[in-house]
Design a protein around this motif. Structure first.
Motif, PDB file in Angstrom:
ATOM      1  N   ALA A  90       0.908  -1.210   0.152  1.00 35.47           N
ATOM      2  CA  ALA A  90       0.141  -0.065  -0.070  1.00 35.47           C
ATOM      3  C   ALA A  90       0.930   1.239  -0.002  1.00 35.47           C
ATOM      4  CB  ALA A  90      -0.864  -0.122   1.186  1.00 35.47           C
ATOM      5  N   GLY A  91       0.232   2.303  -0.566  1.00 32.21           N
ATOM      6  CA  GLY A  91       1.260   3.653  -0.585  1.00 32.21           C
ATOM      7  C   GLY A  91       1.555   4.139  -2.077  1.00 32.21           C
ATOM      8  N   ALA A  92       1.318   5.265  -2.397  1.00 36.04           N
ATOM      9  CA  ALA A  92       1.711   5.801  -3.634  1.00 36.04           C
ATOM     10  C   ALA A  92       2.908   5.533  -4.298  1.00 36.04           C
ATOM     11  CB  ALA A  92       1.341   7.164  -3.908  1.00 36.04           C
ATOM     12  N   ALA A  93       3.960   5.421  -3.454  1.00 38.71           N
ATOM     13  CA  ALA A  93       5.317   5.230  -3.857  1.00 38.71           C
ATOM     14  C   ALA A  93       5.750   3.956  -3.943  1.00 38.71           C
ATOM     15  CB  ALA A  93       6.271   6.006  -2.977  1.00 38.71           C
ATOM     16  N   SER A  94       4.858   3.118  -3.760  1.00 41.40           N
ATOM     17  CA  SER A  94       5.387   1.310  -3.714  1.00 41.40           C
ATOM     18  C   SER A  94       5.636   0.888  -5.131  1.00 41.40           C
ATOM     19  CB  SER A  94       4.027   0.739  -3.134  1.00 41.40           C
ATOM     20  OG  SER A  94       3.895   1.156  -1.803  1.00 41.40           O
ATOM     21  N   THR A  95       6.341   0.045  -5.126  1.00 41.94           N
ATOM     22  CA  THR A  95       6.711  -0.684  -6.418  1.00 41.94           C
ATOM     23  C   THR A  95       6.521  -2.241  -6.220  1.00 41.94           C
ATOM     24  OG1 THR A  95       8.996  -1.192  -5.359  1.00 41.94           O
ATOM     25  CG2 THR A  95       8.799   0.915  -6.943  1.00 41.94           C
ATOM     26  N   TRP A  96       6.502  -2.646  -7.417  1.00 43.34           N
ATOM     27  CA  TRP A  96       6.096  -4.246  -7.548  1.00 43.34           C
ATOM     28  C   TRP A  96       7.626  -5.076  -6.919  1.00 43.34           C
ATOM     29  CZ3 TRP A  96       1.195  -5.679  -8.084  1.00 43.34           C
ATOM     30  CH2 TRP A  96       0.383  -4.879  -8.622  1.00 43.34           C
ATOM     31  N   SER A  97       6.926  -6.378  -6.346  1.00 49.36           N
ATOM     32  CA  SER A  97       7.934  -7.165  -6.013  1.00 49.36           C
ATOM     33  C   SER A  97       8.791  -8.009  -7.005  1.00 49.36           C
ATOM     34  CB  SER A  97       7.509  -8.100  -4.971  1.00 49.36           C
ATOM     35  OG  SER A  97       6.577  -8.728  -5.303  1.00 49.36           O
TER      36      SER A  97
END
Length: 581
Positions: A230-237
């Motif tokens: 969650a969170g706008a700055a997150s990236t995909w694993s």
């Protein structure tokens, strides 16, 4: 989750109806849409068809045309469907993501946009949806996430061509204004990859993170997954392999009982060609880290043409799916719906135990060791930390599905004891499986009038003796009797068949002491209660002999017959579909 009997929503012998999407409102209004076409690949005459239900899938309207893009040469394909509640200035609406194919040139001319409806019946065209820098994009998912704001978060996923010389990429968009504007939210399978990522599907986990499943066909059929916190700055694993030998658009859904379901094409059971294989049904109890494969939940063996899932009021899940018509490969398909209902957990106890400072421990209840799973409590859920008896030192949680009903008892850990506990006496009568508490099911006992404890003996009268001569061939046999059960619906019938499938002894739990204890069930008999063909109610006879709790032994996953190793279906207790003539 327990699947109900399927309902056919549409059968048109002159059309190819597959690839459905679905959504349901809080009041139980459910909508299913699909592309109504003359061919598998669609064509100029393809339009959005659909049905709706006012009662959470208990009944359905007749199918009709819901939306058609009338511009010359266009066809309309729904690729995702959501319902969003009224919040602030936003109205309650059904919203679908539609793809139209303007041309079949290279690159193909594909346009994507939203259509909106207040009631699920009348639809109007809304905003365009574009993947930046894409040559073309083929959507496969639309998902609304309730993050506590008025708008929520609307997610759209597609497989996208950015470069004609490179494979397609799974890419996700995010909207914070219910589809008016969109931003790029990254690529779950990576933006630079040597293998095409196809048909990404999404679900939201309880911590607000996204879980994405992706189909890859090369170098071998498989489904991979990636997560986004969650969170706008997150990236995909980094993507992880979750199901080898699987394909199709892998629909994934987090259910209200804390599990995840995935519906996909079981490539290992393919029939005509690489693309024609029945449904696979997998479930995960660890937030998607591992998956356990199940059977074709449709029990038809027909080729799957994709599925979609949505929550219904009360925690059940509506599944809409396509199946190719028998013997009409690539030519005709029909749309069906099935409701997956929650398995009611066996009444028991969730006990939190703080074992800090205890080197090792064995849990006992009234001086009896408990061969039950013990879980460590974590921020993201429960993690099993023992093999059923000994455990290491952590604050733990014990789920005791075999706790007696209406009887005070307690747990002991070395020199410490818990408070006296008691399962409510009004919990009903249950059959509990010793190896898998999830199979446990509530039953309605219609009759249990008597039981017997036989003894084999000969009595000989001897002239001149006042007492007979008695010869006993052995000790008195264990008490035996018969339960007569009433089953009123298809999910209850299916649950009863599952718990009886592997033939292990079962625990009968009830506040009635005459109906408690471990039993070994003999040959079971099902009888119809009415003469109506579609009435699912049954009268079930369960002859039994009392026994002891079995030692935990894993059920077989392979049955060997002569020189053949045949997969054994743990869910149905049958040889896996399609492997025997």
């Amino acid at each position: 989750m327990v699947p109900s009997q399927r309902t056919q929503l549409l059968e048109d012998s002159a059309a190819y109806d597959g690839f459905p999407v679905c959504a349901a409102a809080d009041d139980g209004t459910a909508v299913v849409l699909w592309p109504h076409s003359t061919t598998h690949e669609g064509g100029d005459s393809t339009y959005v068809a659909g049905v709706w239900s006012p009662d959470a899938g208990a009944s359905w309207s007749g199918w009709s045309k819901m939306y058609d893009d009338t511009a010359p040469g266009r066809n309309a394909n729904p690729c995702g469907l959501v319902w969003m509640p009224a919040r602030g200035s936003y109205p309650a609406q059904f919203v679908a993501l539609v793809m139209t194919e303007v041309s079949t040139a290279t690159p193909p001319g594909r346009l994507n946009f939203l259509i909106r409806s207040d009631d699920g019946v009348t639809w109007a065209k809304g905003q365009a949806v574009s993947w930046p820098s894409a040559r073309w994009a083929f959507p496969s998912e639309l998902l609304w996430q309730d993050d506590g704001t008025d708008a929520g978060i609307l997610w759209a996923a597609a497989y996208v061509s950015y470069d004609a010389a490179k494979p397609t990429v799974a890419t996700v968009l995010r909207s914070l204004d219910r589809g008016a504007t969109w931003t790029d939210a990254g690529s779950p399978g990576g933006r630079t990859t040597s293998v095409a990522s196809l048909e990404p599907r999404l679900t939201v986990r309880p911590d607000g993170s996204l879980y994405c499943t992706i189909r890859q066909d090369q170098p071998a059929w498989k489904i991979i997954s990636s997560t986004r916190a969650a969170g706008a700055a997150s990236t995909w694993s980094t993507p992880q392999l979750v199901l080898p030998g699987a394909s199709g658009s892998p629909a994934v859904h987090y259910t209200s009982n804390g599990e995840m379901m995935m519906l996909y094409r079981e490539y290992t059971r393919r029939t005509v060609d690489s693309y024609h294989a029945p449904f696979g049904w997998a479930r995960s109890v660890d937030n998607g880290a591992t998956w356990k494969r199940g059977p074709d939940f449709t029990h038809t063996g027909r080729a799957m043409m994709y599925a979609a899932m949505t929550d219904l009021p009360g925690g059940s899940v509506l599944v809409a799916y396509g199946l190719e018509d028998p013997g009409r490969t690539w030519a005709r398909a029909s749309v069906f719906a099935t409701t997956f209902s929650l398995l009611e957990p066996a009444p028991g106890l969730d006990v939190a135990l703080d074992l800090t400072g205890v080197p090792t421990a064995v849990l006992t209840a009234d001086a009896t060791s408990l061969p039950y799973p013990v879980y460590r409590v974590t921020d993201t859920g429960r993690e099993q930390i023992n093999d059923g008896t000994a455990l290491t030192v952590f604050p733990v949680e014990l789920r005791d599905a075999e706790a007696p009903i209406g009887v005070p008892f307690w747990y002991e850990i070395q020199d410490a004891t818990t408070d006296v506990l008691e399962v409510p006496a009004d919990s009903g009568t249950w059959l509990v499986h010793p190896g898998d508490a999830d199979l446990s099911t509530r039953v309605t006992v219609a009759a249990h009038e008597e039981w017997s404890a036989d003894l084999e003996q000969d009595v000989t009268l001897i002239p001149g003796r006042a007492t007979p001569f008695v010869t006993t061939t052995g000790p008195r046999q264990s008490p035996a009797g018969t339960f007569e059960l009433k089953v009123s619906d298809a999910p209850s019938n299916a649950a009863l068949q599952r718990i009886l499938a592997d033939g292990v002894p079962l625990l009968v739990k009830s506040a009635d002491e005459d109906m408690c204890g471990w039993i070994s069930v003999g040959s079971v008999r099902w009888r119809r209660r009415t003469k109506r063909l579609r009435d699912p109610s049954r009268r079930v006879t369960l002859p039994y002999v009392t026994t002891e709790r079995p030692i935990d032994v894993d059920a077989p996953t392979v049955i060997r017959i002569d020189d053949l190793d045949l997969p054994f279906d743990l869910l149905t207790g049958l040889i896996a579909d399609g492997l025997l003539p």
